[in-house]
Design a protein around this motif. Structure first.
Motif, PDB file in Angstrom:
ATOM      1  N   THR A 192     -25.773 -32.304  -4.303  1.00 49.93           N
ATOM      2  CA  THR A 192     -26.994 -31.537  -4.114  1.00 49.93           C
ATOM      3  C   THR A 192     -28.128 -32.046  -4.992  1.00 49.93           C
ATOM      4  N   MET A 195     -29.269 -34.803  -3.094  1.00 51.35           N
ATOM      5  CA  MET A 195     -29.618 -34.407  -1.723  1.00 51.35           C
ATOM      6  C   MET A 195     -29.060 -35.423  -0.735  1.00 51.35           C
ATOM      7  N   LYS A 249     -25.247 -28.401   2.024  1.00 51.82           N
ATOM      8  CA  LYS A 249     -25.589 -27.853   3.341  1.00 51.82           C
ATOM      9  C   LYS A 249     -26.556 -26.682   3.208  1.00 51.82           C
ATOM     10  N   ASP A 250     -26.298 -25.812   2.232  1.00 47.89           N
ATOM     11  CA  ASP A 250     -27.198 -24.674   2.013  1.00 47.89           C
ATOM     12  C   ASP A 250     -28.588 -25.150   1.607  1.00 47.89           C
ATOM     13  N   ALA A 251     -28.644 -26.123   0.698  1.00 47.42           N
ATOM     14  CA  ALA A 251     -29.942 -26.631   0.233  1.00 47.42           C
ATOM     15  C   ALA A 251     -30.718 -27.271   1.377  1.00 47.42           C
ATOM     16  N   LEU A 252     -30.062 -28.075   2.186  1.00 51.69           N
ATOM     17  CA  LEU A 252     -30.740 -28.739   3.294  1.00 51.69           C
ATOM     18  C   LEU A 252     -31.237 -27.739   4.335  1.00 51.69           C
ATOM     19  N   ALA A 253     -30.540 -26.613   4.451  1.00 49.60           N
ATOM     20  CA  ALA A 253     -30.935 -25.585   5.419  1.00 49.60           C
ATOM     21  C   ALA A 253     -31.936 -24.600   4.852  1.00 49.60           C
ATOM     22  N   GLY A 254     -32.313 -24.776   3.583  1.00 52.23           N
ATOM     23  CA  GLY A 254     -33.275 -23.868   2.965  1.00 52.23           C
ATOM     24  C   GLY A 254     -32.681 -22.553   2.515  1.00 52.23           C
ATOM     25  N   ARG A 255     -31.351 -22.487   2.435  1.00 54.93           N
ATOM     26  CA  ARG A 255     -30.699 -21.267   1.969  1.00 54.93           C
ATOM     27  C   ARG A 255     -30.516 -21.303   0.451  1.00 54.93           C
ATOM     28  N   ALA A 256     -30.285 -20.144  -0.141  1.00 54.70           N
ATOM     29  CA  ALA A 256     -30.026 -20.062  -1.581  1.00 54.70           C
ATOM     30  C   ALA A 256     -28.733 -20.809  -1.914  1.00 54.70           C
ATOM     31  N   THR A 289     -35.189 -27.952  -4.569  1.00 55.02           N
ATOM     32  CA  THR A 289     -35.164 -26.794  -3.666  1.00 55.02           C
ATOM     33  C   THR A 289     -36.307 -25.815  -3.926  1.00 55.02           C
TER      34      THR A 289
END
Length: 290
Positions: A192, A195, A249-256, A289
């Motif tokens: 992460t 990225m 995956k969460d970071a790329l999707a804009g999730r916390a 992020t």
């Protein structure tokens, strides 16, 4: 037949719900009103290494009756709000099995659910929820670790094995939790902060690989858990190059992202000066992020 509820039918929770239902158990998934409605009307569709199908599960937004086992598969930061969907009075004697990242959630759940039998357990699997009610196990493995320190540990180990998971049991909670985190933290923080998938991350951030592994192993040591850093590094470098951690995956999707759960225990155990690579990776993730 065992009565099982799965709180949080996302990637991991949905895959486990499907596996447990296929093994012949009565499974209810507990989710948000929207997700529960989608699954209630359209079913839980799964893809596993041995095939695809639809799991016959009940879907509710609140647990309505006692169950033998409650599997908790939410994100760590969603745990408190998700527990509002599970009346404490229904959990007397229930084996509660959190499949969360991190360390501190087991003690938290024991405090919040005093009548339940909270089992320390972990799962290593790459799973994805494509949309509500549609889940896929991406990895060929689903490895479950179980502590036998609580009464429900043996029951959960047998259920997970019967559902086709590879199960490892240990006598204490700290070992099962730190064995998972000592591998997950370097993987999640490395990928992460770069990225990038694990192969590219190892190539571009080679300076971070061993320090992240050493800090995770040292943090485990403060809890009395011996971790072989060489084994962890070898395992990281042997992963498929295109593999993405769930945090990435969460970071790329804009999730916390679960920084508190994954990096927090290492920084807490070693202090910022003793966990400089971990702190550096966290800073990079926060910048990426923001």
């Amino acid at each position: 037949m065992t009565r099982i509820a799965v709180l949080g039918p996302g990637g991991v929770g949905g895959v486990m719900a499907a596996r447990l239902q296929r093994a012949g158990h009565e499974v209810t998934v507990i989710a948000s009103e929207r997700t529960a409605a989608v699954i209630a009307s359209g079913g839980l569709h799964y893809t596993l290494p041995d095939g695809s199908g639809e799991a016959s599960v009940e879907a509710r937004s609140m647990l309505a009756e006692p169950v033998d086992v409650l599997v908790v598969a939410t994100k760590a930061m969603e745990l408190l709000s998700a527990l509002q969907r599970v009346p404490v009075g229904l959990l007397g004697g229930t084996a509660v099995v959190p499949l969360l990242n991190g360390i501190d959630h087991v003690a938290f759940l024991r405090a919040e659910l005093p009548g339940a039998d909270v089992v320390a357990s972990t799962i290593s699997v790459e799973a994805t929820r494509h949309r509500p009610g549609v889940v896929e196990q991406v990895s060929g493995f689903a490895d479950v670790g179980v502590s036998l320190a609580s009464d429900g540990g043996q029951l959960w180990a047998e259920l997970a094995e019967g559902a086709g998971c590879t199960v490892t049991t240990v006598p204490d909670d700290a070992t099962v939790l730190w064995r998972k985190l000592s591998f997950l933290a370097p993987l999640a923080l490395l990928t992460t902060s770069a990225m990038a998938s694990v192969g590219e991350a190892i190539a571009s951030r080679s300076d971070l690989v061993r320090p992240l592994v050493d800090e995770a192993a040292a943090a485990a040591g403060t809890a009395g858990v011996a971790i072989d850093a060489d084994v962890i590094e070898t395992r990281l470098r042997s992963l498929p190059g295109g593999m993405q951690s769930s945090m990435l995956k969460d970071a790329l999707a804009g999730r916390a992202v679960e920084l508190d759960a994954i990096a927090g225990p290492i920084i807490g155990a070693l202090g910022r000066d003793g966990a400089r690579a971990t702190v550096q990776a966290v800073s990079g993730i926060l910048a990426a992020t923001a």
